[in-house]
Design an enzyme around this catalytic site. Sequence first.
Site, PDB file in Angstrom:
ATOM      1  N   HIS A   1       0.839  -1.205   0.000  1.00  0.00           N
ATOM      2  CA  HIS A   1       0.000   0.000   0.000  1.00  0.00           C
ATOM      3  C   HIS A   1       0.870   1.249   0.000  1.00  0.00           C
ATOM      4  CE1 HIS A   1      -2.874   3.105   1.248  1.00  0.00           C
ATOM      5  NE2 HIS A   1      -1.960   3.449   2.141  1.00  0.00           N
TER       6      HIS A   1
ATOM      7  N   HIS B   1       1.482   5.297  -2.312  1.00  0.00           N
ATOM      8  CA  HIS B   1       1.938   6.640  -1.912  1.00  0.00           C
ATOM      9  C   HIS B   1       3.215   7.106  -2.608  1.00  0.00           C
ATOM     10  CE1 HIS B   1      -0.811   7.543   1.409  1.00  0.00           C
ATOM     11  NE2 HIS B   1      -0.717   6.289   1.794  1.00  0.00           N
TER      12      HIS B   1
ATOM     13  N   GLU C   1      -5.405   9.778   0.643  1.00  0.00           N
ATOM     14  CA  GLU C   1      -5.758   8.339   0.614  1.00  0.00           C
ATOM     15  C   GLU C   1      -6.839   8.025  -0.426  1.00  0.00           C
ATOM     16  OE1 GLU C   1      -3.067   6.833   3.569  1.00  0.00           O
ATOM     17  OE2 GLU C   1      -4.110   6.060   1.846  1.00  0.00           O
TER      18      GLU C   1
ATOM     19  N   SER D   1      -3.950   1.470  -4.613  1.00  0.00           N
ATOM     20  CA  SER D   1      -3.353   0.183  -4.189  1.00  0.00           C
ATOM     21  C   SER D   1      -4.414  -0.898  -3.985  1.00  0.00           C
ATOM     22  CB  SER D   1      -2.567   0.381  -2.879  1.00  0.00           C
ATOM     23  OG  SER D   1      -3.437   0.876  -1.871  1.00  0.00           O
TER      24      SER D   1
HETATM   25  N1  HBI Z   1       1.299   5.699  10.439  1.00  0.00           N
HETATM   26  N2  HBI Z   1       2.828   4.303   9.369  1.00  0.00           N
HETATM   27  C1  HBI Z   1       1.750   5.107   9.310  1.00  0.00           C
HETATM   28  N3  HBI Z   1       1.113   5.282   8.137  1.00  0.00           N
HETATM   29  C2  HBI Z   1       0.017   6.093   8.035  1.00  0.00           C
HETATM   30  O1  HBI Z   1      -0.550   6.260   6.944  1.00  0.00           O
HETATM   31  C3  HBI Z   1      -0.467   6.735   9.195  1.00  0.00           C
HETATM   32  C4  HBI Z   1       0.214   6.527  10.393  1.00  0.00           C
HETATM   33  N4  HBI Z   1      -0.226   7.132  11.518  1.00  0.00           N
HETATM   34  C5  HBI Z   1      -1.323   8.068  11.527  1.00  0.00           C
HETATM   35  C6  HBI Z   1      -2.031   8.143  10.232  1.00  0.00           C
HETATM   36  N5  HBI Z   1      -1.570   7.550   9.133  1.00  0.00           N
HETATM   37  C7  HBI Z   1      -3.333   8.896  10.143  1.00  0.00           C
HETATM   38  O2  HBI Z   1      -3.632   9.535  11.364  1.00  0.00           O
HETATM   39  C8  HBI Z   1      -3.356   9.930   9.052  1.00  0.00           C
HETATM   40  O3  HBI Z   1      -4.699  10.358   8.919  1.00  0.00           O
HETATM   41  C9  HBI Z   1      -2.519  11.085   9.358  1.00  0.00           C
HETATM   42 FE    FE Z   2      -1.852   5.308   3.168  1.00  0.00          FE
END
Ligand code: HBI
Ligand code: FE
Length: 286
Positions: free
Chosen positions: A139, A144, A185, A204
């Site tokens: 993903h 991303h 997203e 994804s």
């Molecule tokens: N941590 N590794 C990872 N990947 C993410 O996409 C992610 C996260 N922590 C918080 C988060 N996304 C969400 O709170 C987003 O909405 C910012």
């Molecule tokens: Fe993501």
Amino acid sequence: MAVEPAIYGASERPPRGDYAREGLVQADYTCPQNYAAYTAQDHDTYRRLYERQAALIPGLACDEFIAALPALGAKDHIPRFEDINARLFKATRWEIVAVPGLIPEVPFFTLLANRKFPVTDWLRTPEEFDYIVEPDVFHDLFGHVPLLFNPVYADHIQDYGRGALKAHGLGACEQLSRLYWYTIEFGLMRQPDGLRAYGAGILSSSGELQHAVRSEIPNRIALSPERAMRTRYKIDSYQQTYFVIDSFQQLFDLTAPDFTPLYGRVKAQPELAADARLPEDVVIAR
Ligand code: HBI
Ligand code: FE
């Protein structure tokens, strides 16, 4: 220092991932990519995921994504993050960093604000081939990373991280998470030749890519940051509403201003269900 796994959303179970990996997980939650841990089955799962998704994107993914995807590199095995970084840093001064899984919001936003994108380093099992609720390495890499090679999008993500850290201080994280969700997203872009996906969660996913761009079921409305920040979302089913932009420059311009006055307005209005339809919504036709 052992770091506590993030709980992704108050209602979720603790996320997957080895957060105490021989003390290799840093205070900022980054760790070395555990490349030796990947099995032949993992590499084959990655190859099958990449093959299926790459065949689906023509006519469904935005032009910028299709142009950037080859820069991701390896198709038949999980790439080494340092190989991607050699190309990515040259292109937009971003780098990807391995994390053991979901991390708390402030470390997440801090990495983005420093042009470091956190990439989960474990891969789903073959049984999860069609669906996984948490971000795994496929993903994050396929969804991303390609668009981080696009300069306008890359600058937007850093600005988002900076704005999110500010929002955190204002208690507006929920609103900012919704904006992230409905753009980075699950965002759609209107191109002259039709709607296309730019959101990583869509790009994804084999099922949601066709649903988001082609189905007549979901709402599709022009992006208004305020409307997105008011709108709840579901993490374990296709989106009921997609927000549409006309370009990454428009996304950058819409989200560049200081959000502080916006939070006041958003918090003063009722939240909206994921499938809400408002008279003022600018509906975008398929
Ligand atoms: N941590 N590794 C990872 N990947 C993410 O996409 C992610 C996260 N922590 C918080 C988060 N996304 C969400 O709170 C987003 O909405 C910012
Ligand atoms: Fe993501």
